[in-house]
Motif scaffolding. Structure first.
Motif, short mmCIF file in Angstrom:
data_model
loop_
_atom_site.label_atom_id
_atom_site.label_comp_id
_atom_site.label_asym_id
_atom_site.label_seq_id
_atom_site.Cartn_x
_atom_site.Cartn_y
_atom_site.Cartn_z
N PRO A 22 18.19 -13.69 39.46
CA PRO A 22 17.53 -14.48 38.41
C PRO A 22 18.32 -14.40 37.12
N LYS A 23 18.36 -15.51 36.39
CA LYS A 23 19.11 -15.57 35.13
C LYS A 23 18.27 -16.23 34.07
N MET A 24 18.23 -15.62 32.88
CA MET A 24 17.48 -16.18 31.77
C MET A 24 18.06 -17.53 31.34
N VAL A 25 17.17 -18.41 30.91
CA VAL A 25 17.57 -19.69 30.33
C VAL A 25 17.11 -19.67 28.88
N PRO A 26 17.95 -19.21 27.96
CA PRO A 26 17.52 -19.09 26.55
C PRO A 26 17.35 -20.45 25.89
N TYR A 27 16.37 -20.55 24.99
CA TYR A 27 16.21 -21.78 24.21
C TYR A 27 17.43 -21.99 23.34
N ARG A 28 17.76 -20.98 22.55
CA ARG A 28 18.92 -21.01 21.67
C ARG A 28 19.02 -19.63 21.03
N THR A 29 20.02 -19.44 20.19
CA THR A 29 20.20 -18.17 19.49
C THR A 29 19.66 -18.28 18.08
N LEU A 30 18.77 -17.37 17.72
CA LEU A 30 18.23 -17.36 16.36
C LEU A 30 19.31 -16.95 15.37
N SER A 31 19.36 -17.62 14.23
CA SER A 31 20.28 -17.24 13.17
C SER A 31 19.72 -16.02 12.44
N ARG A 32 20.57 -15.40 11.63
CA ARG A 32 20.12 -14.27 10.83
C ARG A 32 18.99 -14.69 9.89
N LYS A 33 19.15 -15.87 9.26
CA LYS A 33 18.13 -16.36 8.34
C LYS A 33 16.78 -16.55 9.05
N GLU A 34 16.82 -17.10 10.26
CA GLU A 34 15.59 -17.30 11.02
C GLU A 34 14.96 -15.97 11.41
N PHE A 35 15.79 -14.99 11.74
CA PHE A 35 15.27 -13.68 12.10
C PHE A 35 14.57 -13.03 10.90
N VAL A 36 15.18 -13.16 9.73
CA VAL A 36 14.58 -12.62 8.50
C VAL A 36 13.23 -13.29 8.25
N GLU A 37 13.18 -14.61 8.47
CA GLU A 37 11.92 -15.33 8.28
C GLU A 37 10.85 -14.84 9.24
N GLN A 38 11.24 -14.54 10.48
CA GLN A 38 10.28 -14.02 11.45
C GLN A 38 9.78 -12.63 11.03
N MET A 39 10.69 -11.80 10.49
CA MET A 39 10.28 -10.48 10.02
C MET A 39 9.29 -10.59 8.86
N GLN A 40 9.54 -11.55 7.95
CA GLN A 40 8.65 -11.70 6.81
C GLN A 40 7.26 -12.15 7.24
N TYR A 42 5.63 -10.96 9.53
CA TYR A 42 4.88 -9.74 9.84
C TYR A 42 4.55 -8.95 8.57
N HIS A 43 5.39 -9.09 7.56
CA HIS A 43 5.22 -8.32 6.32
C HIS A 43 5.35 -9.28 5.14
N ARG A 44 4.29 -10.01 4.86
CA ARG A 44 4.35 -11.03 3.81
C ARG A 44 4.44 -10.44 2.41
N ASP A 45 4.17 -9.14 2.29
CA ASP A 45 4.30 -8.51 0.98
C ASP A 45 5.76 -8.20 0.65
N LEU A 46 6.66 -8.34 1.64
CA LEU A 46 8.08 -8.12 1.41
C LEU A 46 8.79 -9.46 1.29
N SER A 47 9.67 -9.58 0.32
CA SER A 47 10.42 -10.82 0.14
C SER A 47 11.54 -10.90 1.18
N GLN A 48 12.02 -12.11 1.42
CA GLN A 48 13.15 -12.28 2.33
C GLN A 48 14.39 -11.56 1.80
N GLY A 49 14.53 -11.53 0.46
CA GLY A 49 15.67 -10.83 -0.14
C GLY A 49 15.65 -9.35 0.16
N THR A 50 14.45 -8.74 0.13
CA THR A 50 14.32 -7.31 0.42
C THR A 50 14.67 -7.04 1.88
N ILE A 51 14.15 -7.87 2.77
CA ILE A 51 14.43 -7.69 4.20
C ILE A 51 15.92 -7.86 4.47
N GLU A 52 16.53 -8.85 3.84
CA GLU A 52 17.97 -9.08 4.01
C GLU A 52 18.77 -7.88 3.51
#
Length: 212
Positions: A22-40, A42-52
């Motif tokens: 079996p082999k995964m069929v990925p949708y696409r690769t998340l960018s760093r910016k998108e990953f930071v947005e996903q982290m925020q 979960y923690h809306r009290d933290l800014s994207q700049g802080t997470i970055e």
């Protein structure tokens, strides 16, 4: 929802066995910016700049610790370590029993990541219940059109006209995947009697005709 397909493994040894995996069929690769947005999210009290900034600090400390010879275990995530390799064209096999292999150039080849059991377990619990197959049947991998000797000869014919070939060139002229081409070129260049050798590093690596 994660998706997968069943794919036939190439019969590299010509054993006549048709193995399937079996082999995964990925949708696409998340960018760093998108990953930071996903982290925020979960923690809306933290800014994207802080997470970055935290991500950047993690990268910097990882580089420093790995370069000092440490392995780094981020519990719950995994362990980072360095992989080394020779960076010269000398033989990788000992020539005699007392061969000290002096004057070898060694450098970092890759950064290894070994995921923690906790991470694998967490991903498995989130994924397995909704894992979806994207196609019926098994995707068949075509057998190589040329033998290894023929692929080398085709590369040499290109090198008669050009100073060097890239990984993409070798894969294209021999109708191979880049992964298969990379593995074969590595095997070829490790043979000191091979007519092809590599120069450069990383994305700047190319392959040239070995001078006699």
């Amino acid at each position: 929802m994660a998706k997968y397909k069943l794919q036939e493994m190439s019969d590299m040894r010509d054993e006549g066995k048709r193995r399937v995996y079996p082999k995964m069929v990925p949708y696409r690769t998340l960018s760093r910016k998108e990953f930071v947005e996903q982290m925020q999210s979960y923690h809306r009290d933290l800014s994207q700049g802080t997470i970055e900034a935290v991500l950047t600090d993690v990268e910097d400390v990882l580089v420093r610790m790995l370069s000092m010879g440490y392995n780094v275990n981020l519990e719950g995530l995994g362990t980072f370590s360095l992989s080394l390799g020779f960076e010269d064209d000398k033989p990788t096999e000992m020539q005699t029993d007392d061969d000290m292999m002096k004057y070898r150039k060694v450098g970092v080849k890759n950064v290894n990541f070994n995921s923690s059991p906790e991470l694998v377990k967490a991903v498995k619990m989130e994924t397995d219940c909704d894992l979806e197959r994207v196609m019926s049947g098994v995707k068949v991998i075509r057998k190589q059109l040329y033998s290894k000797e023929e692929r080398i000869a085709r590369a040499l014919s290109v090198l008669e006209k050009n100073a060097a070939i890239t990984l993409g060139d070798y894969a294209y002229i021999n109708d191979m995947s880049r992964t298969a081409a990379s593995l074969e070129l590595k095997e070829i260049t490790q043979d000191p009697t091979s007519p092809i050798r590599s120069i450069g590093r990383g994305s700047h690596k190319v392959w040239v005709k070995r001078m006699e």
